[in-house]
Design a protein around this motif. Sequence first.
Motif, PDB file in Angstrom:
ATOM      1  N   VAL A  53     -65.749   7.384  21.597  1.00  0.00           N
ATOM      2  CA  VAL A  53     -66.267   6.143  21.192  1.00  0.00           C
ATOM      3  C   VAL A  53     -67.816   7.389  20.956  1.00  0.00           C
ATOM      4  CG1 VAL A  53     -67.919   4.128  21.166  1.00  0.00           C
ATOM      5  CG2 VAL A  53     -65.479   4.395  22.276  1.00  0.00           C
ATOM      6  N   ARG A  54     -68.378   7.392  19.423  1.00  0.00           N
ATOM      7  CA  ARG A  54     -69.385   8.276  19.053  1.00  0.00           C
ATOM      8  C   ARG A  54     -70.654   7.029  18.609  1.00  0.00           C
ATOM      9  NH1 ARG A  54     -66.604  12.556  17.392  1.00  0.00           N
ATOM     10  NH2 ARG A  54     -64.648  12.178  16.876  1.00  0.00           N
ATOM     11  N   GLU A  55     -71.770   7.821  18.771  1.00  0.00           N
ATOM     12  CA  GLU A  55     -73.063   7.505  18.932  1.00  0.00           C
ATOM     13  C   GLU A  55     -73.196   6.178  17.842  1.00  0.00           C
ATOM     14  OE1 GLU A  55     -75.128   7.392  20.891  1.00  0.00           O
ATOM     15  OE2 GLU A  55     -75.106   8.803  22.534  1.00  0.00           O
ATOM     16  N   SER A  56     -74.028   5.181  18.435  1.00  0.00           N
ATOM     17  CA  SER A  56     -74.066   3.680  17.521  1.00  0.00           C
ATOM     18  C   SER A  56     -72.680   3.495  16.612  1.00  0.00           C
ATOM     19  CB  SER A  56     -74.945   4.935  15.496  1.00  0.00           C
ATOM     20  OG  SER A  56     -75.468   5.199  16.089  1.00  0.00           O
ATOM     21  N   GLN A  57     -71.749   3.848  17.811  1.00  0.00           N
ATOM     22  CA  GLN A  57     -70.484   2.545  18.033  1.00  0.00           C
ATOM     23  C   GLN A  57     -70.587   1.426  19.221  1.00  0.00           C
ATOM     24  OE1 GLN A  57     -67.480   5.823  17.373  1.00  0.00           O
ATOM     25  NE2 GLN A  57     -67.464   5.771  15.213  1.00  0.00           N
ATOM     26  N   LYS A  58     -69.724   0.711  19.265  1.00  0.00           N
ATOM     27  CA  LYS A  58     -69.091   0.093  20.166  1.00  0.00           C
ATOM     28  C   LYS A  58     -67.673  -0.190  19.703  1.00  0.00           C
ATOM     29  CE  LYS A  58     -73.534  -1.617  22.690  1.00  0.00           C
ATOM     30  NZ  LYS A  58     -73.438  -3.217  23.475  1.00  0.00           N
ATOM     31  N   VAL A  59     -66.574  -0.340  20.502  1.00  0.00           N
ATOM     32  CA  VAL A  59     -65.863  -0.641  20.860  1.00  0.00           C
ATOM     33  C   VAL A  59     -65.243  -2.109  21.512  1.00  0.00           C
ATOM     34  CG1 VAL A  59     -63.194   0.138  21.560  1.00  0.00           C
ATOM     35  CG2 VAL A  59     -64.622   1.625  20.444  1.00  0.00           C
ATOM     36  N   GLN A  60     -64.497  -2.752  20.974  1.00  0.00           N
ATOM     37  CA  GLN A  60     -64.270  -4.153  21.635  1.00  0.00           C
ATOM     38  C   GLN A  60     -62.341  -4.788  21.230  1.00  0.00           C
ATOM     39  OE1 GLN A  60     -66.530  -6.830  22.919  1.00  0.00           O
ATOM     40  NE2 GLN A  60     -64.297  -7.059  23.711  1.00  0.00           N
ATOM     41  N   PHE A  61     -62.510  -4.243  22.173  1.00  0.00           N
ATOM     42  CA  PHE A  61     -60.467  -4.865  22.323  1.00  0.00           C
ATOM     43  C   PHE A  61     -59.939  -6.379  22.650  1.00  0.00           C
ATOM     44  CE2 PHE A  61     -60.700  -0.522  24.457  1.00  0.00           C
ATOM     45  CZ  PHE A  61     -58.985  -0.473  24.343  1.00  0.00           C
ATOM     46  N   VAL A  62     -59.293  -6.534  22.059  1.00  0.00           N
ATOM     47  CA  VAL A  62     -59.019  -8.043  21.830  1.00  0.00           C
ATOM     48  C   VAL A  62     -57.318  -8.159  21.706  1.00  0.00           C
ATOM     49  CG1 VAL A  62     -58.946  -9.973  19.866  1.00  0.00           C
ATOM     50  CG2 VAL A  62     -60.601  -8.047  19.725  1.00  0.00           C
ATOM     51  N   TYR A  63     -57.407  -8.800  23.220  1.00  0.00           N
ATOM     52  CA  TYR A  63     -55.735  -9.249  23.237  1.00  0.00           C
ATOM     53  C   TYR A  63     -55.592 -10.638  22.850  1.00  0.00           C
ATOM     54  CZ  TYR A  63     -51.593  -9.852  26.193  1.00  0.00           C
ATOM     55  OH  TYR A  63     -50.678  -9.873  26.747  1.00  0.00           O
ATOM     56  N   LEU A  64     -54.403 -10.678  21.974  1.00  0.00           N
ATOM     57  CA  LEU A  64     -53.569 -11.971  21.900  1.00  0.00           C
ATOM     58  C   LEU A  64     -55.287 -12.981  21.363  1.00  0.00           C
ATOM     59  CD1 LEU A  64     -50.969 -12.326  24.454  1.00  0.00           C
ATOM     60  CD2 LEU A  64     -50.685 -11.721  21.900  1.00  0.00           C
ATOM     61  N   GLY A  65     -55.976 -13.174  20.318  1.00  0.00           N
ATOM     62  CA  GLY A  65     -57.400 -13.804  20.307  1.00  0.00           C
ATOM     63  C   GLY A  65     -58.339 -13.069  21.019  1.00  0.00           C
ATOM     64  N   GLN A  66     -57.835 -13.216  22.562  1.00  0.00           N
ATOM     65  CA  GLN A  66     -58.703 -12.979  23.419  1.00  0.00           C
ATOM     66  C   GLN A  66     -60.158 -12.046  23.826  1.00  0.00           C
ATOM     67  OE1 GLN A  66     -55.763 -14.645  26.888  1.00  0.00           O
ATOM     68  NE2 GLN A  66     -57.911 -15.851  26.878  1.00  0.00           N
ATOM     69  N   PHE A  67     -61.040 -11.715  23.376  1.00  0.00           N
ATOM     70  CA  PHE A  67     -61.976 -10.645  24.114  1.00  0.00           C
ATOM     71  C   PHE A  67     -61.164  -9.830  25.489  1.00  0.00           C
ATOM     72  CE2 PHE A  67     -63.761 -13.209  20.697  1.00  0.00           C
ATOM     73  CZ  PHE A  67     -63.930 -11.951  19.497  1.00  0.00           C
ATOM     74  N   GLY A  68     -61.057  -8.720  25.436  1.00  0.00           N
ATOM     75  CA  GLY A  68     -61.062  -8.274  26.457  1.00  0.00           C
ATOM     76  C   GLY A  68     -62.612  -7.203  26.361  1.00  0.00           C
ATOM     77  N   ASP A  69     -62.403  -5.604  26.589  1.00  0.00           N
ATOM     78  CA  ASP A  69     -63.448  -5.282  27.120  1.00  0.00           C
ATOM     79  C   ASP A  69     -64.303  -4.024  25.913  1.00  0.00           C
ATOM     80  OD1 ASP A  69     -62.686  -4.482  30.818  1.00  0.00           O
ATOM     81  OD2 ASP A  69     -60.486  -4.443  28.602  1.00  0.00           O
ATOM     82  N   LYS A 127     -50.375  -2.782  23.407  1.00  0.00           N
ATOM     83  CA  LYS A 127     -50.471  -3.498  22.787  1.00  0.00           C
ATOM     84  C   LYS A 127     -51.485  -4.083  22.260  1.00  0.00           C
ATOM     85  CE  LYS A 127     -48.604  -3.312  18.851  1.00  0.00           C
ATOM     86  NZ  LYS A 127     -47.693  -3.911  17.783  1.00  0.00           N
ATOM     87  N   ALA A 128     -52.561  -3.661  21.487  1.00  0.00           N
ATOM     88  CA  ALA A 128     -53.800  -4.605  21.568  1.00  0.00           C
ATOM     89  C   ALA A 128     -54.733  -4.176  21.004  1.00  0.00           C
ATOM     90  CB  ALA A 128     -54.884  -4.361  23.055  1.00  0.00           C
ATOM     91  N   ASP A 129     -55.603  -5.159  19.360  1.00  0.00           N
ATOM     92  CA  ASP A 129     -56.187  -4.640  18.701  1.00  0.00           C
ATOM     93  C   ASP A 129     -58.087  -4.174  19.547  1.00  0.00           C
ATOM     94  OD1 ASP A 129     -54.309  -5.744  17.389  1.00  0.00           O
ATOM     95  OD2 ASP A 129     -55.565  -8.254  17.578  1.00  0.00           O
ATOM     96  N   VAL A 130     -58.101  -3.269  18.190  1.00  0.00           N
ATOM     97  CA  VAL A 130     -59.032  -2.250  18.840  1.00  0.00           C
ATOM     98  C   VAL A 130     -60.150  -1.709  17.169  1.00  0.00           C
ATOM     99  CG1 VAL A 130     -60.594  -0.200  19.485  1.00  0.00           C
ATOM    100  CG2 VAL A 130     -57.562  -0.550  20.357  1.00  0.00           C
ATOM    101  N   TYR A 131     -60.881  -3.107  17.588  1.00  0.00           N
ATOM    102  CA  TYR A 131     -62.052  -3.438  17.059  1.00  0.00           C
ATOM    103  C   TYR A 131     -63.329  -2.102  17.154  1.00  0.00           C
ATOM    104  CZ  TYR A 131     -59.894  -7.128  14.601  1.00  0.00           C
ATOM    105  OH  TYR A 131     -59.412  -8.241  14.348  1.00  0.00           O
ATOM    106  N   TYR A 132     -63.897  -1.364  16.305  1.00  0.00           N
ATOM    107  CA  TYR A 132     -65.367  -0.245  16.105  1.00  0.00           C
ATOM    108  C   TYR A 132     -66.867  -0.972  15.575  1.00  0.00           C
ATOM    109  CZ  TYR A 132     -62.645   3.939  18.489  1.00  0.00           C
ATOM    110  OH  TYR A 132     -62.393   5.055  18.937  1.00  0.00           O
ATOM    111  N   LEU A 133     -67.000  -1.551  15.989  1.00  0.00           N
ATOM    112  CA  LEU A 133     -68.018  -1.729  14.992  1.00  0.00           C
ATOM    113  C   LEU A 133     -69.249  -0.860  15.460  1.00  0.00           C
ATOM    114  CD1 LEU A 133     -67.036  -4.736  16.978  1.00  0.00           C
ATOM    115  CD2 LEU A 133     -68.409  -5.722  16.059  1.00  0.00           C
ATOM    116  N   THR A 134     -70.179  -0.798  14.297  1.00  0.00           N
ATOM    117  CA  THR A 134     -71.375   0.047  13.501  1.00  0.00           C
ATOM    118  C   THR A 134     -72.618  -0.138  14.382  1.00  0.00           C
ATOM    119  OG1 THR A 134     -70.580   1.212  11.608  1.00  0.00           O
ATOM    120  CG2 THR A 134     -72.076   2.056  12.055  1.00  0.00           C
TER     121      THR A 134
END
Length: 348
Positions: free
Chosen positions: A44-60, A92-99
Motif C-alpha cells: 500500500v503506497r502513500e496516499s492509498q488505503k486498501v479495503q478487503f471485502v468478503y461476500l459483501g462484508q467489510f473486512g480489514d 478469495k476476497a475483493d480488494v479495493y484500493y482507495l486514493t
Amino acid sequence: MALTDFLRSQFIDIIEWNDDSRDTLSYRYPDDDKEIKNGAQLIVRESQKVQFVYLGQFGDLFGPGKYSLTTDNIPILSRLKGWKYGFESPFKADVYYLTTRLFTGNKWGTSNPVMVRDQDFGIVRVRAFGTYDFRIVDPPKFLKEVAGTDNHFRLDEFADVMRSRIVSVFSEALATSRVPVLDVATRYSELGDALLPLINPALSEKYGIAMPAFVIENVSVPPEVEQAIDKRASMAAVGNLNDYVKYQMAQGMEKGGAGVAGVGAEIAVGMSMAQQMLNQPGGVMAQTTPAAAAASGIPETMGPADAAKALGVSEADVIASLEAGDLKGKRIGTQWRITKSALAEFLK
C-alpha cells in the motif's frame, strides 16, 4: 517443474497498484478469478488505503506499508471466513484500493434556486456556485454510499453522483446557519469558511469524505433583493435617511431629467409634510398619551411600513436606518416597532 509453475500462476503472490491517472478514487484489484495465497504480500503506497471485502462484508483496512497476509494481519477477515485455527489454504476476497490524497478545485452549483427563509425578506430564492476540495476519510462508508462495486471509480463519476448531494448539504447548512440574505449576497467569500463546520459532519457521516475547503464564488438573488442591497449600500455611504433623500434628489438633478427631479422634490415635500404633521399642535406627536392616541385612532407605535409611508420613502430604507441606529426602534422577534417620539426625534 511445469506443474509447479502452473499451480503458482493460479494464486496471487503480490497485491499492489500504481495510480498514474490522477483522477481515480477507488479501484478494485483485478484477481482474474485467482485466489490469494497464505503469506501473500500486500503493498500500500502513500496516499492509498486498501479495503478487503468478503461476500459483501467489510473486512480489514490497511494504510500505507508492506504486509504479509496472515491471520495476524487480517483478524476481521479471519473471523468472517471462520478460520478458528489460522489458515493454510488460499482464499478469495475483493480488494479495493482507495486514493486518500486531496482532490482540489472541484466545481459545484445549484441547478435550481435554493429556497432560503430570511428574517428580513421572508422566503428568498438563491442561486450559488463555487469550488471545493475533498478527500476520502472513511473508506467503508465511501465504498458503500458513493462508489459502490464500481471496478474503477473516477473523479468525473464522483462529480455526477455528488453534485446534487453537495448542493443539498449546502442548502441545509445555509438554513441552519440563518445567515441573512444580505450577508449571503455580499460576504460570500467568508461564508464558505463559516459553513464548513456545518457541512463537514454531514459529509463525513453520510459519504465518508471531508472538505478542507468550500469556496462560494458567486451568489445571485432575485432583482428585488438586489435593489434592497443597493439601497442599503447607498444609505451606508451617506450616513442617514435625511442625507439619503438629499442624495436621491441630487442624483435626479444631475441627470437633468425633470421627471426624476420632480420625484425627488415630491419626496422632499413629503418629508416636510410628514414632519409638520408630526409636530404641529394637535398633530400626531401632540397626542403623546395612550388615551389620546386611542381617541384619535393613531397608534402609539408603528411598523416600518407605516413609518415609510409617513416619511415618503421605502420600507427597506426605514429598516436600514433602524439597523444602522439612526432611527431608534425596538426589535421584537423579526419585527420592528417605532414610537412616534422616536420618529419625531429622527426628523429634527
